[in-house]
Design a protein around this motif. Structure first.
Motif, PDB file in Angstrom:
ATOM      1  N   VAL A 130      -4.087   1.682 -37.514  1.00  0.00           N
ATOM      2  CA  VAL A 130      -2.836   2.437 -37.523  1.00  0.00           C
ATOM      3  C   VAL A 130      -1.983   2.036 -38.720  1.00  0.00           C
ATOM      4  O   VAL A 130      -2.186   0.982 -39.313  1.00  0.00           O
ATOM      5  CB  VAL A 130      -2.049   2.207 -36.208  1.00  0.00           C
ATOM      6  N   GLU A 131      -1.036   2.912 -39.059  1.00  0.00           N
ATOM      7  CA  GLU A 131      -0.099   2.669 -40.156  1.00  0.00           C
ATOM      8  C   GLU A 131      -0.813   2.411 -41.479  1.00  0.00           C
ATOM      9  O   GLU A 131      -0.458   1.523 -42.253  1.00  0.00           O
ATOM     10  CB  GLU A 131       0.857   1.513 -39.813  1.00  0.00           C
ATOM     11  N   GLY A 187      -3.084   8.423 -41.482  1.00  0.00           N
ATOM     12  CA  GLY A 187      -2.374   9.664 -41.764  1.00  0.00           C
ATOM     13  C   GLY A 187      -3.329  10.817 -42.001  1.00  0.00           C
ATOM     14  O   GLY A 187      -3.095  11.942 -41.534  1.00  0.00           O
ATOM     15  N   GLN A 227      -4.646  12.011 -38.614  1.00  0.00           N
ATOM     16  CA  GLN A 227      -3.677  12.812 -37.872  1.00  0.00           C
ATOM     17  C   GLN A 227      -3.480  14.191 -38.509  1.00  0.00           C
ATOM     18  O   GLN A 227      -3.298  15.188 -37.807  1.00  0.00           O
ATOM     19  CB  GLN A 227      -2.343  12.075 -37.790  1.00  0.00           C
ATOM     20  N   ALA A 266       2.473  17.800 -32.827  1.00  0.00           N
ATOM     21  CA  ALA A 266       2.516  16.375 -32.487  1.00  0.00           C
ATOM     22  C   ALA A 266       1.714  15.543 -33.477  1.00  0.00           C
ATOM     23  O   ALA A 266       2.159  14.471 -33.917  1.00  0.00           O
ATOM     24  CB  ALA A 266       1.989  16.170 -31.061  1.00  0.00           C
ATOM     25  N   ALA A 267       0.530  16.026 -33.841  1.00  0.00           N
ATOM     26  CA  ALA A 267      -0.303  15.283 -34.783  1.00  0.00           C
ATOM     27  C   ALA A 267       0.347  15.218 -36.153  1.00  0.00           C
ATOM     28  O   ALA A 267       0.377  14.163 -36.807  1.00  0.00           O
ATOM     29  CB  ALA A 267      -1.684  15.934 -34.876  1.00  0.00           C
ATOM     30  N   THR A 315       3.544  15.532 -36.825  1.00  0.00           N
ATOM     31  CA  THR A 315       4.760  14.712 -36.755  1.00  0.00           C
ATOM     32  C   THR A 315       4.395  13.242 -36.921  1.00  0.00           C
ATOM     33  O   THR A 315       5.105  12.480 -37.602  1.00  0.00           O
ATOM     34  CB  THR A 315       5.501  14.942 -35.430  1.00  0.00           C
ATOM     35  N   SER A 316       3.282  12.834 -36.319  1.00  0.00           N
ATOM     36  CA  SER A 316       2.813  11.462 -36.480  1.00  0.00           C
ATOM     37  C   SER A 316       2.441  11.177 -37.932  1.00  0.00           C
ATOM     38  O   SER A 316       2.845  10.163 -38.500  1.00  0.00           O
ATOM     39  CB  SER A 316       1.605  11.220 -35.566  1.00  0.00           C
ATOM     40  N   SER A 344       5.345  10.739 -40.489  1.00  0.00           N
ATOM     41  CA  SER A 344       6.151   9.515 -40.417  1.00  0.00           C
ATOM     42  C   SER A 344       5.586   8.399 -41.284  1.00  0.00           C
ATOM     43  O   SER A 344       6.125   7.295 -41.301  1.00  0.00           O
ATOM     44  CB  SER A 344       6.247   9.037 -38.964  1.00  0.00           C
ATOM     45  N   THR A 357       1.285  12.131 -45.810  1.00  0.00           N
ATOM     46  CA  THR A 357       2.668  12.287 -45.362  1.00  0.00           C
ATOM     47  C   THR A 357       3.264  13.578 -45.904  1.00  0.00           C
ATOM     48  O   THR A 357       3.852  14.381 -45.167  1.00  0.00           O
ATOM     49  CB  THR A 357       3.513  11.080 -45.816  1.00  0.00           C
TER      50      THR A 357
END
Length: 245
Positions: A189-190, A195, A198, A216-217, A219-220, A223, A231
């Motif tokens: 993650v992160e 990214g 997602q 939802a995907a 939006t993740s 971020s 992004t």
């Protein structure tokens, strides 16, 4: 255009190769001349490799691919051994893809695969094959190449993500969803890679009319770090989704 990644030359050639490629990066035309001079002196596959990189940076892609092929062939037939030859075929395959020559990329990747690479290397080469096959409008064969890559190494970088993407494009949403879930499970993650996962998850959802899941995907993904391409792409996708209301 950036040059494709260089394969590691023999230890005895490393210093000369580094000097040659440094000239090529600073002034590709001079690099071509320097590499040709080294080749005439008997520089072998390393000189031809530098020549290929210099020609590529100089925009002469046809000559560069010919030089990559000559370097790999010479390495395989001489004392360099199979590993350097595989690395040169692989570098040539990447160069061919960058030059929009998928037929050459496919041939080069298959030449590298014929030299018995270890599993991880074979997996990466199969992904190169897949990319070339997709570019040649042979997507079903490309999907088979991705499957072969995952058979060699289930953790090959981007393997599950590429499978999900291609399955979506082929309309196999069950396969796409299964692959993107596996990609998510295997991706820290992160990270930029998370990214990308997602972003593709949103594409798969939207292709099936599942706008809320897509939102939802994305939006993740949106971020993530401002510098990540995923992004920016996710924010653009969200804007398009909002505009379609």
């Amino acid at each position: 255009m950036a040059a494709p990644a260089a394969a590691q030359p023999r230890a005895s050639d490393v210093s000369r190769f580094r000097a040659c490629t440094a000239v090529a990066q600073a002034d590709p035309a001079r690099g071509v001349a320097a590499a040709n001079a080294w080749r005439v002196e008997g520089g072998g596959s390393a000189a031809r490799h530098c020549l290929a990189l210099a020609q590529f940076l100089n925009g002469d892609h046809e000559a560069a691919l010919a030089s990559f092929e000559a370097a790999a062939t010479l390495a395989a037939s001489g004392q360099d051994g199979e590993a350097p030859a595989r690395a040169l075929w692989t570098a040539g395959a990447n160069a061919a893809l960058m030059a929009a020559r998928p037929e050459a990329a496919l041939r080069f990747a298959e030449a590298a695969l014929a030299l018995a690479p270890p599993a991880g290397e074979a997996a990466a080469l199969e992904l190169l094959r897949a990319e070339a096959l997709v570019d040649l409008d042979r997507s079903r064969e490309g999907l088979a190449a991705i499957e072969a890559a995952l058979a060699h190494d289930m953790a090959v970088p981007n393997g599950w993500l590429l499978k999900a993407t291609l399955a979506r494009r082929l309309g196999d949403f069950e396969m796409a969803e299964s692959a993107i879930l596996e990609a998510a499970r295997r991706t820290p993650v992160e990270t930029p890679e998370a990214g990308d996962v997602q972003l593709e998850a949103g594409m798969i959802a939207l292709a099936q009319g599942k706008r809320d899941l897509a939102r939802a995907a994305w939006t993740s993904a949106a971020s993530g770090d401002e510098e990540w391409a995923s992004t920016k792409a996710a924010r653009e996708a969200l804007a398009r989704l909002a505009a379609e209301k």
